[in-house]
Write an enzyme that holds these catalytic residues in place. Sequence first.
Site, PDB file in Angstrom:
ATOM      1  N   LYS A  80      -2.299  -2.105   3.700  1.00 22.57           N
ATOM      2  CA  LYS A  80      -3.658  -2.370   4.173  1.00 22.57           C
ATOM      3  C   LYS A  80      -3.978  -3.845   3.966  1.00 22.57           C
ATOM      4  O   LYS A  80      -3.644  -4.420   2.912  1.00 22.57           O
ATOM      5  CB  LYS A  80      -4.647  -1.491   3.394  1.00 22.57           C
ATOM      6  CG  LYS A  80      -6.088  -1.564   3.881  1.00 22.57           C
ATOM      7  CD  LYS A  80      -6.982  -0.639   3.052  1.00 22.57           C
ATOM      8  CE  LYS A  80      -8.430  -0.638   3.538  1.00 22.57           C
ATOM      9  NZ  LYS A  80      -9.282   0.229   2.698  1.00 22.57           N
ATOM     10  N   SER A 155     -11.993   3.363   5.466  1.00 24.95           N
ATOM     11  CA  SER A 155     -11.655   2.072   6.031  1.00 24.95           C
ATOM     12  C   SER A 155     -10.150   1.841   6.202  1.00 24.95           C
ATOM     13  O   SER A 155      -9.754   0.949   6.940  1.00 24.95           O
ATOM     14  CB  SER A 155     -12.214   0.967   5.130  1.00 24.95           C
ATOM     15  OG  SER A 155     -11.599   0.992   3.858  1.00 24.95           O
ATOM     16  N   SER A 179     -12.089   5.898   1.357  1.00 23.00           N
ATOM     17  CA  SER A 179     -11.375   5.100   2.354  1.00 23.00           C
ATOM     18  C   SER A 179      -9.883   5.379   2.472  1.00 23.00           C
ATOM     19  O   SER A 179      -9.252   4.916   3.420  1.00 23.00           O
ATOM     20  CB  SER A 179     -11.586   3.606   2.074  1.00 23.00           C
ATOM     21  OG  SER A 179     -12.825   3.186   2.574  1.00 23.00           O
TER      22      SER A 179
END
Lengths: 492, 481
Positions: A80, A155, A179
Amino acid sequence: MPNLPFLTLAELRSGYSRKEFQPSEVIEAHLKRIEALNPELNAYLEVFGDGARDRARALDKKLAQGGPLGPLFGVPLAVKDVLCVEGTKTTCGSKMLEPFIAPYDASCIRRLRDQGAVFLGKTNMDEFAMGSSTENSAFGPTRNPFGLERVPGGSSGGSAAAVAAHLCQAALGSDTGGSIRQPAAFCGIVGLKPTYGRVSRYGLVAFASSLDQIGPMTKTSEDAAILFWAIAGHDPKDMTSSTRPVPPLEALFGQDPRRFRLGLPKEYFVEGMDQEVRDALLATLAKLEGLGIQVEEVSLPHTPYATAVYYIIATSEASSNLARYDGVKYGFSAKHADSMLELYERTRAAGFGLEVKRRIMLGTYALSAGYYEAYFKKAAQVRRLILEDFTRAFEKVDAIVSPTTPTPPFLLGEKIEDPLTMYLSDIYTNALNLAGLPGMSLPIARTGDGLPVGMQIIAPAFMEERLFCLGRLIEELTNPPIQGVPFDQPIA
Amino acid sequence: MAWETIIGLEVHVQLATRSKMFCACPNVFGAPPNTLTCPVCLGLPGVLPALNKQAVLFAVKTAKALNAQVHPHSLFARKNYFYPDLPKGYQISQYEQPLATTGKLEIETPGGTKVIGITRLHLEEDAGKLVHEAEFTRAGVSYVDLNRAGVPLMEIVSEPEISTPEEAMAYLRALRELVRYLKVSDGNMEEGSLRCDANVSVRPEGSRTLGTKAELKNMNSIRFVGKALAYEVERQVRVLESGGKVAQETLLWSEKLEKTLPMRSKEEAHDYRYFPEPDILPLAIEGERIEALPELPWDKRARFKRVYALTDEESGILTEHPALAEFYEALVEAFPNPKTASNWILVELLKTFRPKMNRLDFFPAVSPKRVARVLSMIEDGIINQSTAKDLLARLLEEDFDPEAFVAQQGLGQISDEKALLAWIDELFERHPSQVNEYLDGKEKVFGFFVGQLMKMSQGKANPRLLNTLLKQRFDARKPAS
């Protein structure tokens, strides 16, 4: 030769040790898939093509030399874009950090590198990890592999989509209020938020420091355990990381989940829970009961306050954590500012997206003189009550189960104009961050439209092994819905 | 109307730890800009603070020496504000639940000893520095130097119990001396390792309500603190006596203009939005880890007065720096005449030591044993005072064996009567008019002869003997009365 991107970590490891294939072949197969599928999915923001190839060739030599191979050897991972990887861009999905190149490795990245992992690239995310759909990225949304018109969750949406579409073996995400778990549920994969303090946060660009945790996003519970084991443990660079020893990998599967007692929080069955989600959860629990596992109702009475408490604490911390992006030292800097104040104002007005600005303003307000007592302080007090709810529940049960999200993945654009509705995507997940507890989402079913449904398992602090053991059992009981994604064909 | 002054001081002390507060960068002064930095003190995305244990121990030590209550649990907090020298956009400090509270510091005042209460002592990190006017800057351009960012600071806040600028100066001197004794800081105000802000107000004598206070900043020495406070007290009295009101504001001391000037209001309108620092766990302090305190300055001073029969002033100076006090005690041990030893240090050695005494690592550049041997040679009549002074000056430059040197260079006193008398006679022949002047009662001329004789003996004549012989020779020439 097996279809390399579709292997699990255990299969990959045994293939390497039998020398059926070597790291550069595995990496190449993944890079090919990324090249073919990423333009449509937008899961990766940056792909380390040549870097990954160089690294794989070095590992080929190591493999040829023989010797023991760790479970992370030659494993292609997606990261990420909120984690610092030395010498590469770390944008956090924001224009603010578009030009920023991290000069150091996050501690978890360093650990994985040392264990032979190969990083394929950086994945898309909601800006500064603020969002539940990856639509808040400054670099365009990621699409859900199970339905391109749908969001992958957020996210960590880029990481979830990359794992689901086999654009990597596994990925790292970060979880502040859901997330990791929410996009895992939306993309039909396994996502673990470890206990707060179990994984070092050093090198994770902070959103809300007391809630953030890095965790694995994988195809199976076993893979989650392996990646978790590889990154867990104390780090002197993170004072909030625990000194408690990490159990050996085998011990993470050492419990018999058939003897667990499971709790089902009555407060979670509220209006807004989708019927198919509810049915899938209850059906799974029925199967578990069929094996003799006890499921009982538990009460988490402060649940109704969790989302409010979460948004006060998370935004307060964020308002402070994001103060460093001022255009003075690195990242985006507004041109032609005539004064210091103007530089700050213009940089932050143009560098941050709407949701980030909204949260900075909320948090600044909650910490302001005259409001601190009523908002931040009160939230901190209720946060303790939420933890106490869980502590009491765990006196009766070994783990708590719930849906991961109230609904299956929604459509792109469906909620982006309505932040409050968007915030409700996290109602089953954010309480764990407030309480610091580990939670894992795993796929249990598909809706009539073929969309994944996830289930969340919650364990007491530092008892992640319960999640892996129970997860593996559930995977045996349910047909893993990961099969049959739109991208299941090998790329020639 | 008579006015009463009320002063409270906030002192920031840079701690002399090896590394910075939250990272491994060296904590040293004067390196080229931005060379002592790393991702942590630059506030790069993703970094976290790792608390320096030494800084905590230094603060605890200081708190104990100030008789403050050290709390077993204290909290770090974030103080949020924007400024280019503050890389994270917040300063890590302590707010609610500081490290220590309720201490006291004794100061010397003309009216005797006075106790000033200490409200709190807490830890925080220093900010960087803006460089506005260095020769390499263009007009209107400022540069940021982050070498200082993250240096450990200890903030010590006094109760508003200081009544005069002189007391404020005495408080600062006492505090500076304390941190040097504890070896936790060099307490150097010029280099900014000790910084002071002052809150000051005045009220009619006997009044029980506090006047409006002003906050004074930018005072870079103890002397400037005294001057700034004196100016400000006078200004406030003037304002009040002319029927005005003192504004609550922050003022900067301008050394150039010798006055206090208001800061622009924009710079002081802050809501710092303090909240508990989530990256640092609550600080737990266990008693057993704290090392024993050294003898504190006030105790040492009292002991010097008592044991060595010194005056307030002598014991005060000799205990200004622990290394100087140690030097004195070693000297007295080898040369057991405390008063003489003190005199020689104060008159001959101190001027060489002084410039370096504002450093923690100050160490007298001469061995006390060597000095003791020089002083013993005077007592034994081997050398005179002026030779001793030369010897000490040389010893400050390089180490050598003083007795051997005296013998080798023939620096021993000339106590040979015949030789001295021969010089006297020669001198009388050369200066008959001065001899007559003396004999006519101009006794001042005596000094001229002594000076000439010292010159002739290259400073080695035994002065006592010389005096006696010179008197004898004059007496012999006096007409019998």
